[in-house]
Design an enzyme around this catalytic site. Structure first.
Site, short mmCIF file in Angstrom:
data_model
loop_
_atom_site.label_atom_id
_atom_site.label_comp_id
_atom_site.label_asym_id
_atom_site.label_seq_id
_atom_site.Cartn_x
_atom_site.Cartn_y
_atom_site.Cartn_z
N ARG A 109 -17.53 -0.93 -0.34
CA ARG A 109 -16.76 -1.68 -1.36
C ARG A 109 -17.09 -3.22 -1.26
O ARG A 109 -17.60 -3.67 -0.35
CB ARG A 109 -15.16 -1.65 -0.89
CG ARG A 109 -14.61 -1.83 0.38
CD ARG A 109 -13.32 -1.83 0.68
NE ARG A 109 -12.15 -2.46 -0.11
CZ ARG A 109 -11.14 -2.53 0.45
NH1 ARG A 109 -10.79 -2.11 1.61
NH2 ARG A 109 -10.34 -3.39 -0.20
N SER A 158 10.05 -16.24 -2.39
CA SER A 158 10.55 -15.56 -3.60
C SER A 158 10.93 -14.26 -3.24
O SER A 158 11.80 -13.67 -3.48
CB SER A 158 9.43 -15.67 -4.67
OG SER A 158 10.02 -14.82 -5.65
N SER A 159 10.10 -13.51 -2.70
CA SER A 159 10.25 -11.92 -2.23
C SER A 159 11.45 -11.94 -1.32
O SER A 159 12.42 -10.97 -1.45
CB SER A 159 9.14 -11.36 -1.55
OG SER A 159 8.30 -10.91 -2.53
N THR A 213 6.53 12.66 2.51
CA THR A 213 5.76 12.49 1.00
C THR A 213 5.77 13.80 0.32
O THR A 213 6.14 14.07 -0.87
CB THR A 213 4.43 11.84 1.28
OG1 THR A 213 4.61 10.82 2.15
CG2 THR A 213 4.09 11.30 -0.28
N GLU A 218 4.09 -3.22 3.22
CA GLU A 218 3.88 -3.82 1.82
C GLU A 218 3.49 -2.58 0.91
O GLU A 218 3.84 -2.52 -0.12
CB GLU A 218 2.74 -4.71 2.04
CG GLU A 218 2.25 -5.22 0.69
CD GLU A 218 3.36 -5.95 -0.02
OE1 GLU A 218 4.45 -6.44 0.42
OE2 GLU A 218 3.10 -6.19 -1.41
N HIS A 266 -8.33 -10.62 -7.95
CA HIS A 266 -7.79 -9.23 -8.66
C HIS A 266 -6.73 -8.54 -7.73
O HIS A 266 -5.71 -8.51 -8.20
CB HIS A 266 -8.91 -8.39 -8.75
CG HIS A 266 -8.54 -6.94 -9.31
ND1 HIS A 266 -7.64 -6.82 -10.36
CD2 HIS A 266 -8.35 -5.83 -8.47
CE1 HIS A 266 -7.55 -5.44 -10.36
NE2 HIS A 266 -7.77 -4.78 -9.20
N HIS A 324 0.85 -2.55 5.73
CA HIS A 324 1.30 -1.24 5.40
C HIS A 324 2.51 -1.04 5.23
O HIS A 324 3.04 -0.41 4.19
CB HIS A 324 0.87 -0.18 6.85
CG HIS A 324 0.96 1.11 6.33
ND1 HIS A 324 -0.24 1.71 5.51
CD2 HIS A 324 1.96 2.16 6.24
CE1 HIS A 324 0.07 2.78 5.01
NE2 HIS A 324 1.26 3.06 5.24
N TRP A 327 -8.74 -9.59 -0.68
CA TRP A 327 -7.14 -9.85 -0.56
C TRP A 327 -6.57 -9.35 0.80
O TRP A 327 -5.63 -10.06 1.05
CB TRP A 327 -6.25 -8.77 -1.52
CG TRP A 327 -6.01 -7.35 -1.30
CD1 TRP A 327 -6.94 -6.27 -1.02
CD2 TRP A 327 -4.83 -7.00 -0.58
NE1 TRP A 327 -6.18 -5.28 -0.40
CE2 TRP A 327 -4.94 -5.72 -0.21
CE3 TRP A 327 -3.61 -7.70 -0.25
CZ2 TRP A 327 -3.63 -5.09 0.58
CZ3 TRP A 327 -2.52 -7.08 0.51
CH2 TRP A 327 -2.69 -5.64 0.77
N TYR A 330 4.23 0.43 0.87
CA TYR A 330 5.35 1.24 0.74
C TYR A 330 6.28 0.48 -0.38
O TYR A 330 7.07 1.05 -1.05
CB TYR A 330 5.91 1.79 1.87
CG TYR A 330 5.03 3.19 2.64
CD1 TYR A 330 4.46 3.97 1.80
CD2 TYR A 330 4.84 2.84 3.74
CE1 TYR A 330 3.46 4.72 2.28
CE2 TYR A 330 3.85 3.74 4.33
CZ TYR A 330 3.37 4.96 3.32
OH TYR A 330 2.46 5.73 4.03
N ASP A 348 26.89 -8.37 -12.67
CA ASP A 348 25.76 -9.29 -12.47
C ASP A 348 25.25 -9.04 -10.88
O ASP A 348 25.71 -8.21 -10.14
CB ASP A 348 25.87 -10.62 -12.55
CG ASP A 348 24.68 -11.32 -13.00
OD1 ASP A 348 23.61 -11.15 -12.27
OD2 ASP A 348 24.44 -11.94 -14.17
N HIS A 400 -4.06 2.23 11.27
CA HIS A 400 -4.99 3.10 10.68
C HIS A 400 -6.01 2.49 9.66
O HIS A 400 -6.94 3.16 9.14
CB HIS A 400 -4.13 4.40 9.94
CG HIS A 400 -3.34 4.02 8.80
ND1 HIS A 400 -2.46 4.78 8.69
CD2 HIS A 400 -3.75 3.42 7.77
CE1 HIS A 400 -1.84 4.29 7.46
NE2 HIS A 400 -2.51 3.40 7.02
N HIS A 401 -5.36 1.10 9.37
CA HIS A 401 -6.56 0.57 8.45
C HIS A 401 -7.59 -0.01 9.15
O HIS A 401 -8.45 -0.67 8.67
CB HIS A 401 -5.51 -0.76 7.82
CG HIS A 401 -4.64 -0.30 6.84
ND1 HIS A 401 -4.82 -0.06 5.70
CD2 HIS A 401 -3.15 0.20 7.28
CE1 HIS A 401 -3.60 0.31 5.00
NE2 HIS A 401 -2.92 0.46 5.99
N SER A 423 12.42 9.79 -10.07
CA SER A 423 13.53 10.43 -9.77
C SER A 423 14.64 10.44 -10.91
O SER A 423 15.52 11.31 -10.92
CB SER A 423 14.16 10.15 -8.37
OG SER A 423 13.15 10.51 -7.49
N LYS A 426 8.98 14.86 -1.06
CA LYS A 426 9.31 14.38 -2.28
C LYS A 426 8.55 14.96 -3.59
O LYS A 426 9.27 15.08 -4.62
CB LYS A 426 8.96 12.79 -2.13
CG LYS A 426 9.93 12.01 -1.29
CD LYS A 426 9.77 10.57 -1.72
CE LYS A 426 10.78 10.46 -2.90
NZ LYS A 426 12.04 10.31 -2.55
#
Lengths: 376, 534
Positions: free
Chosen positions: B453, B172-173, B331, B258, B79, B256, B144, B260, B108, B305-306, B271, B334
């Protein structure tokens, strides 16, 4: 205007209602000085967020309610303000600095692991905890495993679930009240995490690493937690149960356990009957083997092979013993030589060779285990 | 409007799309590739959603009902992987493909053939990943985040397929982001200076650099895993002198930024939409750009921090706590700017606006729980509980995913030349909004009450919250079928849309007819002050 006031009072009412239910919905205050401080930090930052949220969403909803085209509201044309941008950069920064001060203080206190009265090593295994009581020179005095004791019937919905469903173990950790207990946390296989919410302590058990935690618990009682790092199939089934005892009661229990450990040491040279081995073996099997190979020995192939009628079960006994002792590197089969003593190893091998229709027809004694290793 | 159309009309006779299946296989057209990306991500959203519903069905009541614990772990793992790498990221790349050339006034993308390749890798990568679920030993079951040694020494054999699939997604990315950077830096219409670029272009430019910086880190990580598993190295094996914690440092140095990568383009989208429906220019354009850049910079220095519970020195914990708290500042800027854009506007509430307002409110709630998680001593209590699950789903579902839905509704008339049914769109919004909150809000409480979790079964005190959460998940899941219906209904039966489908919309893409011509701008348009974003 009137409508806005109504909205605001509804929102305030909801907040108050939320506060009333706080006990059931919130982090436990816990029973230690540290856990109370952590709870305080949690509530402070929570209310900071609530106030900022109320202001921001308040302005936003005000705007949504009154600045609509359907009310004929004409759009203004402003689109920048250096003053505002500076204000909402600087003010939050100041708020954060103010918040960081108490957080830093609590964190420093949590790291003060010195000056302990006793040390317990906590070792994670798939999927159980081992507790080793260490003396002042960090030698082990005695140790035991702590495994989930909730019956399979309850988990598989065949009987009514008990009060401490999934939060109960066969042997729980005992520590004395009012003494500084230091925990050394590590793991034998994958990463686990040892957590007691009421003490506000949690640390990962990492193989090859020794992490430190400490606590002083003033109140006696049972405290329950769980493994909090995904550690494989039975991650949800390895709870932490700690009993905090009166100091005198703890000392008595501790002395008894030291004696019992010595008695156990003597049993290594004893010769057991097949019935004794089967009885002990069944218990060891249930605790250490059944989560993968299942109670009926069928396993969950291919990851966890069946033990019924295989060559290993009826072939040479020493090979069977060696497999259990050393495990299979690179698989979930652990080296149980590190976890079980000679009596337990002998009895579980004997049990496997004579259960579920397996008929090896031999007997395995503790001395066979000891000989197996001294022979090499 | 008619002037704008005639300005590009005379180029419209150039070749259109090829016929049949080859149009999609060999296409180098940014719109076709954008469409492929978007439909692919929608398919992945549905597959990832089904896996989530298996999880929520099992958690509806305490006890094991439907699946084994190991299969449960395969569900949570896949998932996460499918939603992050298959749904959210490709959807943003699809939007970038569709929108960036139109928004910068280009015909293009800069590298059209590579564009084709970067899309067509993905179906193979995900086919390989998903196929492992049908293998005998099962698919990836280690979360994951795939922490070693659970994902190396103790992993099922399918881990090798997982590693190869991640490599392909990464390739790909990387190609996608190179293409986006090349397009933005080289193909802007004359007069569109950097500080006049639309916010979506700005956020994607920064996102593309983040991708370029961290996807190779992920590739290195899975390669080290591959060596540990097959070639006897011990990068993450303590018994061989390696370090399992090293895995986590490398993973989150990728991970991290990732997260963002999955939210910055969302900032860009809202926006555009909020100013359009407030009929007022975006407040504080410059500070919005600087805020995105600051967030991107900070994302590289907060990764640990993870890992607050992993056992770090005090100085390390303090550093990562302070830097993480700092993220709240840009943040916040914004959010304040979006609210100020709405303030004294002349607002209407069409579907894209509803999704955008929900984005601002619910993303902010996710941001608040993020700020709470930054407080290290409190994080020890939150870490790896459902509080964290609630937090990141609030920023990713009503955050990233709602912004994608808002974008689809907002630019739908430009893509198809038709209007979707506003009534059905709003219905889809309200079902999604209610569903998402019923699903994820109670998870804050079960987390605070102590539910870890990634567990297939739980203690009895968590039963009520889990039941509510599961009901919400099914509401949210099934309302996405309504989304599919709204889109198909709009494509088939929608009323023709004007070039500027929304009266308040600004930007070069709205000067093109609806649907936009196959080759967007064959001559560079004039960037008027009215269509530029500053």
């Amino acid at each position: 205007m009137k409508q806005s006031i109504k909205y605001i009072s509804v929102i305030l009412g909801l907040i108050m209602a939320g506060y009333g239910f706080a006990d059931e919905l919130n982090m436990p205050v816990g029973v230690t000085e540290i856990s109370r401080q952590v709870y305080g930090l949690h509530m402070t930052i929570f209310w900071v967020c609530v106030v900022i949220g109320a202001m921001v969403f308040g302005v936003m909803f005000w705007s949504i309610i009154s600045h609509r085209r359907s009310l004929g509201y004409k759009a203004a044309s402003f689109h920048e303000s250096t003053t505002l941008e500076l204000a909402w950069t600087i003010i939050p920064t100041i708020l954060l600095v103010i918040m960081a001060v108490p957080a830093t203080q609590v964190l420093i206190a949590m790291y003060d692991t010195g000056g302990e009265d006793m040390t317990v090593e906590v070792r994670g295994y798939q999927w159980k905890w081992q507790y080793k009581y260490l003396d002042d020179d960090y030698n082990q005095t005695f140790s035991f495993f702590s495994t989930l004791s909730t019956p399979k019937d309850q988990i598989e919905n065949r009987s009514v679930k008990g009060e401490h469903y999934l939060l109960e173990v066969d042997n729980h950790l005992r520590i004395p009240a009012n003494r500084k207990v230091r925990f050394l946390i590590t793991s034998e296989d994958v990463i686990h995490s040892w957590w007691v919410p009421d003490f506000a302590i949690k640390r990962d058990a990492v193989p090859g690493m020794l992490n430190e935690l400490w606590t002083i618990v003033p109140e006696t009682g049972f405290y329950r937690g769980q493994c909090t790092e995904l550690c494989g199939k039975d991650h949800g089934f390895m709870p932490v149960v700690v009993e905090v005892m009166e100091e005198a009661a703890f000392d008595t229990w501790y002395a008894q356990e030291v004696v019992a450990a010595a008695v156990r040491e003597e049993a290594m040279s004893k010769t057991f009957t097949s019935e004794e081995l089967m009885a002990e073996g069944k218990q060891v099997y249930t605790t250490f083997c059944a989560s993968c190979h299942l109670e009926n020995g069928q396993g969950i192939p291919p990851a966890f092979p069946s033990l019924v009628g295989t060559e290993m079960m009826t072939g040479p006994r020493d090979e069977h013993l060696r497999l259990v002792f050393d495990g299979v590197p690179g698989s979930a089969m652990q080296a149980f030589g590190k976890q079980l003593d000679a009596v337990q190893l002998a009895s579980v091998v004997h049990y496997e060779r004579h259960s579920w229709g397996n008929k090896a027809g031999d007997i395995t004694q503790p001395r066979d285990v000891i000989n197996l290793n001294s022979g090499q | 409007m008619s002037e704008a159309i005639s300005a590009v009309d005379h180029d419209d006779h150039s070749h259109g799309p090829a016929k049949g299946l080859t149009r999609w296989l060999f296409t180098t057209n940014h719109k076709d590739i954008g469409t492929l990306y978007l439909w692919f991500s929608f398919l992945m959203l549905l597959i990832g959603g089904v896996l989530a519903l298996v999880v929520r069905a099992e958690l509806f009541q305490p006890g094991l009902q439907f699946v084994s614990p190991d299969f449960f772990n395969q569900m949570t793992t896949n998932h996460g992987l499918i939603m992050v790498f298959g749904a959210i990221m490709p959807a943003f790349v699809g939007l970038a493909n569709w929108l960036i050339p139109m928004q910068v006034g280009a015909p293009d993308m800069a590298l059209p053939r590579m564009n084709n390749l970067s899309f067509w890798i993905l179906p193979f990568a995900f086919a390989m990943l998903i196929s492992t679920l049908f293998s005998e030993a099962g698919g990836p079951n280690f979360g994951w985040t795939f922490y070693a040694p659970l994902s190396t020494t103790y992993a099922p054999d399918s881990v090798t397929f997982f590693i190869l699939a991640v490599h392909m997604m990464g390739a790909s990315s990387i190609m996608g982001s190179i293409n986006i950077i090349a397009t933005i830096l080289n193909m802007r219409a004359p007069g569109m200076t950097l500080m006049k670029m639309p916010m979506f272009v700005w956020t994607w430019l920064i996102t593309a650099y983040l991708l370029l910086a961290v996807m190779p880190v992920l590739a290195g990580l899975v390669t080290m895993m591959l060596f540990d598993i097959h070639f006897g190295t011990s990068f993450f094996n303590a018994a061989g002198g390696g370090d399992p914690v090293l895995f986590q440092h490398i993973f989150w140095f990728f991970g991290h930024p990732e997260v963002y990568i999955m939210i910055l383009p969302a900032f860009g989208i809202v926006s555009h939409i909020i100013p359009a429906f407030a009929r007022k220019r975006l407040f504080g354009y410059d500070s919005m750009v600087y805020a995105v850049a600051s967030i991107a910079f900070l994302s590289f220095i907060v990764w640990a921090h993870h890992m607050f519970t992993v056992g770090m020195p005090l100085a390390g914990q303090l550093f990562f706590m302070y830097t993480t708290m700092l993220i709240a500042v840009p943040t916040g800027v914004k959010v304040f700017n979006w609210v100020s854009t709405m303030w004294r506007g002349s607002m209407t509430f069409e579907t894209p606006m509803l999704f955008s307002i929900a984005f601002v409110v619910l993303f902010t709630i996710g941001g608040f729980s993020g700020l709470m998680l930054a407080i290290t001593p409190a994080d020890y209590q939150y870490h790896d509980t459902y509080f964290v699950v609630a937090h990141f789903h609030y920023v990713l579902v009503p955050g990233a995913l709602f912004s994608i839905m808002a974008a689809v509704y907002f630019w739908f008339p430009k893509w198809t030349g038709k209007m979707y049914s506003e009534r059905l769109g709003k219905l889809h919004f309200w079902f999604s909004f209610v569903g998402v909150n019923i699903t994820f809000f109670p998870q804050h409480f079960s987390g605070l009450a102590g539910m870890p979790r990634r567990i297939p079964d739980y203690a009895l005190q968590f039963a009520d919250f889990n039941m509510v959460s599961s009901i919400g998940a099914f509401i949210f899941g099934f309302s996405q079928i309504l989304f599919l219906f709204v889109l198909i209904h709009g494509i088939r039966n929608g009323k023709p849309a004007a070039a500027r489908a929304w009266e308040g919309a600004r930007g070069l893409e709205w000067t093109l007819p609806s649907p936009a011509p196959y080759h967007s701008f064959t001559h560079p348009p004039k960037v008027t002050d009215d269509e530029a974003h500053a």
